[in-house]
Scaffold this active site. Structure first.
Site, PDB file in Angstrom:
ATOM      1  CE1 TYR A  95      24.079  25.255 -17.918  1.00 43.08           C
ATOM      2  CE2 TYR A  95      24.122  22.881 -17.596  1.00 43.08           C
ATOM      3  CZ  TYR A  95      24.699  24.124 -17.429  1.00 43.08           C
ATOM      4  OH  TYR A  95      25.902  24.236 -16.761  1.00 43.08           O
ATOM      5  CD  GLU A 135      28.198  22.106 -16.127  1.00 41.64           C
ATOM      6  OE1 GLU A 135      27.107  21.492 -16.237  1.00 41.64           O
ATOM      7  OE2 GLU A 135      28.270  23.344 -15.990  1.00 41.64           O
TER       8      GLU A 135
END
Length: 396
Positions: A95, A135
């Protein structure tokens, strides 16, 4: 939480984003793959070439900017993306890479100034944390459940069966001989492949096609014209070969009470998640009405017809209707379809009279848009219609 000034600054960029369109995400991906080519091992490069992933990411960015002060409105989309990310085994550090290239893209394309870049940096950080946390929960759930695992796990192909001219099923069992995790009917497996001659590792998601049995999995793959992975599986994968799998995932699944009527609607390989739903209903002895409506080009490409018939016979209230768009003379002689042409649900209007009926759709986006409109026109509530897109998500 984001402060009011940050929210206002991000929302002020919406007209610029809309005007630019997917050119924004095209620049982003080109930049990211140039500076971080290792990510080509994760992303589906076919979806990059056809533009689907670039369009999907642009839509997601625009939706986030538009709903930045109402994040709960984005949670269904977050769940769908987070589930898909787990099949790619996306990690928190990735990310940071995405954020770096997103901000650099905004700077290179628009030169908006540091205030705008700082606002987008904060906004991206909030969204990234939402994904990272969700997640992590999914990874933990998959690892802790009976038969579950972390990362990839080796599975052996134990059966390969042609189901039509275009669709072949693969049965897979773990090399370690252990149990396998259960899943919800409609979910998919992440399949990781890098055969000799592939420039990059390829990751695909294939729907599970039967009720969980704790021993192995079955998927079905359509041979796509020009499809690198599907053609390799059809032409080169053999019984005994080993592939790597990620635990089942996906936000499209059937969860209904025994007294809830169900309609399963599909075309082509879109029937694969429906098969798991039908198998689950049949083996549970579902007492409410079950409808199976399927469209195919003709009998040559119509897969699993015998299996559907057999499962339907075990249900007390089952109706099936099949459309062939261009049936052959052999199809007509065999009488193996019910209607010719496109799927027309208006002729079956009486099948949808129960307001509690749940509808599950899968097929190309155009088919699902066409079908969903028919259902709404027939009085079906939007909230009773559930659907799955193969590939990047699109809103019907």
């Amino acid at each position: 939480m984001l402060d009011a000034q940050t929210i206002a600054t991000v929302k002020a960029t919406i007209p610029l984003l809309v005007e630019t369109g997917p050119k924004l995400t095209a620049h982003f991906y080109d930049r990211m793959f140039t500076h971080n080519p290792e990510l080509k091992e994760i992303f589906n490069m076919s979806n990059q070439r056809n533009g689907d992933q670039r369009e999907a990411l642009f839509n997601a960015i625009a939706a986030y900017a538009s709903n930045i002060e109402n994040l709960p409105a984005l949670l269904p989309a977050v769940e769908k993306i987070a589930q898909k990310h787990t099949s790619f085994q996306i990690k928190p550090e990735q990310y940071n890479i995405v954020g770096e290239h997103l901000l650099a893209t905004l700077d290179e394309m628009f030169s908006p100034g540091q205030e705008v870049l700082d606002a987008w940096g904060k906004a991206y950080g909030v969204l990234a944390n939402v994904f990272i946390n969700r997640e992590a929960e999914i990874y933990n759930e998959n690892a802790s459940k009976a038969g579950g695992w972390e990362g990839t796990r080796d599975f052996r192909i134990v059966a390969k069966t042609p189901r039509s001219a275009l669709i072949t099923s693969f049965e897979l069992e773990p090399v370690d001989g252990g149990a396998v995790a259960e899943y919800r009917p409609g979910q998919y497996l992440g399949v990781w492949l890098k055969p000799e001659g592939f420039p990059h590792q390829e990751i695909r998601q294939y729907s599970l096609t039967r009720k969980p049995d704790g021993k192995g999995y079955r998927i079905a793959v359509k041979r796509e014209e020009g499809g690198q992975v599907s053609n390799w599986l059809h032409n080169h994968a053999n019984v005994g070969d080993v592939v790597k799998l990620v635990a089942p995932a996906g936000d499209f699944f059937m969860a209904v009470a025994d007294d809830t009527p169900v309609t399963l609607i599909s075309t082509g390989v879109g029937q694969t998640p429906m098969l798991a739903m039908l198998d689950t209903l049949a083996k549970a002895g579902h007492t409410a009405q079950v409808n199976w409506f399927h469209a195919a080009e003709n009998g040559e490409v119509h897969a699993f017809a015998d299996e559907v018939k057999e499962l339907g016979q075990s249900l007390p209230r089952f109706t099936a209707h099949t459309w062939y768009r261009q049936p052959s003379e052999a199809d007509r002689a065999k009488g193996q379809f019910d209607s010719e042409g496109l799927m027309d649900l208006s002729k079956l209007e009486g099948a949808f009279s129960d307001p509690t009926m749940q509808f599950y759709l899968c097929g190309p986006v155009g088919f699902m848009q066409f079908t969903a409109k028919q259902l709404v026109d027939l009085g079906v509530k939007q909230e009773n219609i559930h659907y799955e897109c193969f590939g990047p998500h699109k809103v019907l």
